[in-house]
Design a protein around this motif. Sequence first.
Motif, PDB file in Angstrom:
ATOM      1  N   ARG A  57       0.857  -1.187   0.000  1.00 17.38           N
ATOM      2  CA  ARG A  57       0.000   0.000   0.000  1.00 17.38           C
ATOM      3  C   ARG A  57       0.892   1.236   0.000  1.00 17.38           C
ATOM      4  NH1 ARG A  57      -2.772  -3.777  -0.301  1.00 17.38           N
ATOM      5  NH2 ARG A  57      -4.674  -4.358   0.822  1.00 17.38           N
ATOM      6  N   SER A  58       0.301   2.347  -0.397  1.00 17.36           N
ATOM      7  CA  SER A  58       1.032   3.618  -0.411  1.00 17.36           C
ATOM      8  C   SER A  58       0.716   4.421   0.846  1.00 17.36           C
ATOM      9  CB  SER A  58       0.599   4.446  -1.629  1.00 17.36           C
ATOM     10  OG  SER A  58       0.846   3.745  -2.819  1.00 17.36           O
ATOM     11  N   TYR A  59       1.709   5.090   1.404  1.00 15.33           N
ATOM     12  CA  TYR A  59       1.493   5.996   2.545  1.00 15.33           C
ATOM     13  C   TYR A  59       2.268   7.291   2.317  1.00 15.33           C
ATOM     14  CZ  TYR A  59      -1.021   2.215   4.586  1.00 15.33           C
ATOM     15  OH  TYR A  59      -1.960   1.233   4.771  1.00 15.33           O
ATOM     16  N   THR A 111       1.738   8.592   8.620  1.00 14.06           N
ATOM     17  CA  THR A 111       0.599   8.646   9.559  1.00 14.06           C
ATOM     18  C   THR A 111      -0.522   7.827   8.940  1.00 14.06           C
ATOM     19  OG1 THR A 111       1.254  10.839  10.344  1.00 14.06           O
ATOM     20  CG2 THR A 111      -1.024  10.184  10.736  1.00 14.06           C
ATOM     21  N   GLU A 140      -4.250   5.771   9.148  1.00 14.03           N
ATOM     22  CA  GLU A 140      -5.563   5.548   9.761  1.00 14.03           C
ATOM     23  C   GLU A 140      -5.865   4.050   9.731  1.00 14.03           C
ATOM     24  OE1 GLU A 140      -8.767   7.515   7.752  1.00 14.03           O
ATOM     25  OE2 GLU A 140     -10.286   6.624   9.055  1.00 14.03           O
ATOM     26  N   GLU A 177      -6.215  -4.745   5.340  1.00 10.40           N
ATOM     27  CA  GLU A 177      -5.144  -5.733   5.401  1.00 10.40           C
ATOM     28  C   GLU A 177      -3.855  -5.114   5.979  1.00 10.40           C
ATOM     29  OE1 GLU A 177      -4.558  -7.257   1.474  1.00 10.40           O
ATOM     30  OE2 GLU A 177      -3.715  -9.128   2.211  1.00 10.40           O
ATOM     31  N   VAL A 178      -3.466  -3.976   5.439  1.00 10.27           N
ATOM     32  CA  VAL A 178      -2.157  -3.407   5.809  1.00 10.27           C
ATOM     33  C   VAL A 178      -2.270  -2.451   6.994  1.00 10.27           C
ATOM     34  CG1 VAL A 178      -0.231  -1.999   4.968  1.00 10.27           C
ATOM     35  CG2 VAL A 178      -1.239  -3.761   3.488  1.00 10.27           C
ATOM     36  N   SER A 179      -3.297  -1.593   7.014  1.00 13.06           N
ATOM     37  CA  SER A 179      -3.366  -0.608   8.106  1.00 13.06           C
ATOM     38  C   SER A 179      -3.567  -1.301   9.458  1.00 13.06           C
ATOM     39  CB  SER A 179      -4.460   0.428   7.843  1.00 13.06           C
ATOM     40  OG  SER A 179      -5.734  -0.168   7.823  1.00 13.06           O
TER      41      SER A 179
END
Length: 247
Positions: A55-57, A72, A74, A80-82
């Motif tokens: 995933r992108s952050y 940061t 949420e 799945e990833v957060s």
Amino acid sequence: MKPTLNWQIASVTNIKPETAKVKSFTLTLPEWMRHRAGQHYDIRLTAQDGYQTQRSYSIASEPEREGEIDITVERINDGEVSTYLHDVLVPSDRIEVRGPIGGYFVWEAGLLPDPLLLIAGGSGVVPLMAMIRHRAAEGAQNPTALLYSSRNIEDVIYYNELEKLRAANNGLQIFHTLSRSQPPGWKGYARRIDEEMLREVASPLGEAVQVYICGPTLMVESAANSLVKIGIVSDQIRTERFGPSGG
Ligand SMILES: Cc1cc2nc3c(=O)[nH]c(=O)nc-3n(C[C@H](O)[C@H](O)[C@H](O)COP(=O)(O)OP(=O)(O)OC[C@H]3O[C@@H](n4cnc5c(N)ncnc54)[C@H](O)[C@@H]3O)c2cc1C
């Protein structure tokens, strides 16, 4: 400057709760590269059976901080990833990352001295915070307004830091809107971002304003359309969509 696309192993050096559903993670990078405010990193998780997902952050920290970045995140229920980042990751863990990535949704203090209008929904404030922190680190004085929509006051990310930056009196204005509930005595906006609100916030910034909008897909599209209706040229509007929900 071309972004590096090599995966590297970052160390988690700090985890800071921001709200009940949001945490910031400091990642120390062996191959740190100066980013541009607004860029993001990809995070890749690999399960024991070899299954991978990424995933992108957005980078939350200013590029002036060397050797490390903050992201940061949420926590999305069933995400799945957060959920892994929130529920499993602890300081000193290592995690695979790649970046900085992105050349369109970026703002550099020296290159774009025009007034800035930053419009955020929920965790969409993250790349805009990198721009605000970068602006402060560079001592930029360009008139800047952040219009930030959250559901409730408890969901506002970076509230105290934003207040401090506003108080520094260097041309930064902050407009909060709370769309679901407001605390007693609330003086800010109390509805979703709409055309009238955008007109009020954007007008004092003049015609040359550069606009960055980030948040849930529907919110971003609706804000961009409203800005065009009130006369802001679409070339001056940059958008980043974080996810499918309506916030
Ligand atoms: C360029 C870019 C930068 C981003 N930066 C950030 C950031 O700084 N902070 C951050 O928290 N997120 C950011 N995101 C969103 C992030 O990449 C993930 O999509 C998010 O964390 C959800 O991933 P997940 O694996 O937890 O959920 P998933 O397993 O992918 O999805 C679980 C469920 O939640 C829904 N969903 C997915 N994303 C969202 C969302 N954002 N809001 C509501 N529902 C959602 C899905 O439709 C699905 O039903 C960014 C996305 C992009 C494209």
